[in-house]
Design a protein around this motif. Structure first.
Motif, PDB file in Angstrom:
ATOM      1  N   ALA A  82      -8.266  -3.000   0.469  1.00  0.00           N
ATOM      2  CA  ALA A  82      -7.973  -1.375  -0.090  1.00  0.00           C
ATOM      3  C   ALA A  82      -7.911  -0.858   1.212  1.00  0.00           C
ATOM      4  O   ALA A  82      -8.414  -0.991   2.283  1.00  0.00           O
ATOM      5  CB  ALA A  82      -9.148  -0.900  -0.984  1.00  0.00           C
ATOM      6  N   HIS A  83      -6.854   0.268   1.118  1.00  0.00           N
ATOM      7  CA  HIS A  83      -7.048   1.090   2.383  1.00  0.00           C
ATOM      8  C   HIS A  83      -7.703   2.364   2.213  1.00  0.00           C
ATOM      9  O   HIS A  83      -7.701   3.210   1.315  1.00  0.00           O
ATOM     10  CB  HIS A  83      -5.370   1.959   2.323  1.00  0.00           C
ATOM     11  N   ASP A 142      -7.234   2.932  -4.915  1.00  0.00           N
ATOM     12  CA  ASP A 142      -8.007   2.762  -3.818  1.00  0.00           C
ATOM     13  C   ASP A 142      -8.771   4.049  -3.564  1.00  0.00           C
ATOM     14  O   ASP A 142      -9.949   4.087  -3.235  1.00  0.00           O
ATOM     15  CB  ASP A 142      -7.383   2.060  -2.815  1.00  0.00           C
ATOM     16  N   ALA A 174      -4.517   6.897  -1.649  1.00  0.00           N
ATOM     17  CA  ALA A 174      -4.116   5.689  -1.301  1.00  0.00           C
ATOM     18  C   ALA A 174      -4.185   4.669  -2.572  1.00  0.00           C
ATOM     19  O   ALA A 174      -5.247   4.643  -3.491  1.00  0.00           O
ATOM     20  CB  ALA A 174      -4.993   4.935  -0.380  1.00  0.00           C
ATOM     21  N   THR A 176      -2.800   0.454  -4.142  1.00  0.00           N
ATOM     22  CA  THR A 176      -2.205  -0.640  -3.730  1.00  0.00           C
ATOM     23  C   THR A 176      -1.557  -1.241  -5.095  1.00  0.00           C
ATOM     24  O   THR A 176      -1.913  -1.100  -6.208  1.00  0.00           O
ATOM     25  CB  THR A 176      -3.319  -1.951  -3.449  1.00  0.00           C
ATOM     26  N   ALA A 181      -0.060   5.116   0.709  1.00  0.00           N
ATOM     27  CA  ALA A 181      -1.090   6.198   1.253  1.00  0.00           C
ATOM     28  C   ALA A 181      -0.188   6.981   2.127  1.00  0.00           C
ATOM     29  O   ALA A 181       0.546   6.899   2.690  1.00  0.00           O
ATOM     30  CB  ALA A 181      -1.985   5.148   2.190  1.00  0.00           C
ATOM     31  N   HIS A 194      -5.415  -8.384  -1.510  1.00  0.00           N
ATOM     32  CA  HIS A 194      -5.005  -7.241  -0.400  1.00  0.00           C
ATOM     33  C   HIS A 194      -5.883  -6.299  -0.422  1.00  0.00           C
ATOM     34  O   HIS A 194      -6.529  -5.525  -1.166  1.00  0.00           O
ATOM     35  CB  HIS A 194      -3.599  -6.609  -1.218  1.00  0.00           C
ATOM     36  N   THR A 234       0.874  -1.163  -0.061  1.00  0.00           N
ATOM     37  CA  THR A 234      -0.183   0.071   0.052  1.00  0.00           C
ATOM     38  C   THR A 234       0.918   1.441  -0.005  1.00  0.00           C
ATOM     39  O   THR A 234       1.910   1.263   0.771  1.00  0.00           O
ATOM     40  CB  THR A 234      -0.910   0.155   1.285  1.00  0.00           C
TER      41      THR A 234
END
Length: 292
Positions: A203-204, A66, A145, A147, A11, A201, A9
């Motif tokens: 998402a943030h 994201d 953010a 990925t 972010a 994975h 990630t």
């Protein structure tokens, strides 16, 4: 040999990614670039600009948006303004010292300017013309953010994942002033399908709506984003295509989260804070005291 994938990630409050040459306007792309991400990886590995990056350049690259963030612009000026001098600098210049003794310390200033517009006067660099300032506009993404997925042979992927988990140097998101908001959370996947790896994975803080993923594809649009050498900043073209993941059409079962609870106005039926917070948000009497 089966390909492996590492996802992680990116972010932070601010980040900027661009394959364009640096000039008065410093643009940013809407998502991290391969050259920028591999530079981050090389930094995590402790490599220098002159080190070979053949192993990293061979990795396939994908990025999922994201949260796109907000496109912001910083306005900067460099040069042409006055700056205060230290007492020692004033004392070394008899003319300036006499001026300060007559007019006070507010007179202890010099004009500064970009290198091409400065000259030496009495051992001090001053602006040839105070109006010769440089104006720049730096573009960046605020609160975005992403990925990222890097796919390749097992050994290289494992090395990259370990470096991102324990980087040799501090990492930054495109520019040295933009550190990540949290550790990159690298995760290894024993698969070569980047969409499947990205799906595994989380998402943030994802945004609502469809999700965009950029994938390497020789038949896709050519972008000048394949790094060759960081010392010379040389890049070549690579193919890239845009893949759209539709948003879910129906919401799944809803569960109560701390954000769903009014922690400041407890109903009369709650005897303790823990009991109050544990009550489901869909309770019809959640905020209504029972009737006698």
């Amino acid at each position: 040999m089966t390909d492996h994938t590492v996802t992680f990630t990116l972010a932070g409050p601010m980040q900027a990614w661009s394959s364009a040459a640096r000039a008065a306007a410093r643009p940013t792309a809407e998502a991290p670039t391969k050259s920028g991400v591999l530079g981050l990886v090389a930094n995590a590995l402790g490599r220098t600009r002159g080190d070979d990056i053949t192993d990293l350049a061979a990795l396939r690259f994908a990025v999922r948006i994201d949260r796109p963030g907000t496109h912001e612009i910083d306005y900067h000026t460099a040069g042409s303004g006055p700056f205060p001098l230290l007492p020692g600098e004033v004392l070394r210049d008899p003319t300036l010292a006499r001026t300060v003794s007559r007019l006070g310390w507010q007179a202890a200033t010099r004009n500064y300017a970009p290198p091409r517009n400065i000259e030496a006067k009495g051992g001090t660099l001053v602006a040839k013309r105070p109006e010769h300032g440089v104006i720049t506009r730096s573009h960046y993404l605020a609160d975005a953010a992403f990925t990222v997925a890097l796919t390749g042979d097992q050994d290289t992927v494992a090395t990259v994942a370990d470096a991102l988990d324990r980087p040799a140097r501090p990492l930054f998101l495109g520019r040295k002033a933009f550190p990540p908001a949290a550790p990159l959370d690298p995760r290894r996947h024993d698969i070569g399908d980047q969409l499947d790896a990205l799906a595994a994975h989380p998402a943030h803080r994802p945004a609502e709506g469809d999700t965009t993923v950029y994938l390497e594809d020789p038949a896709g649009e050519i972008v000048a984003d394949q790094p060759v050498d960081y010392a010379s900043r040389r890049r070549t073209g690579r193919g890239q295509r845009r893949h759209l993941i539709p948003s879910p059409t129906a919401a799944g079962p809803q569960t109560a989260t701390p954000a769903d609870v009014d922690f400041f106005t407890a109903p009369a039926t709650a005897t303790t804070f823990t009991e109050f917070a544990a009550r489901p948000a869909n309770d019809p009497d959640f905020f209504t005291p029972p009737q006698d």
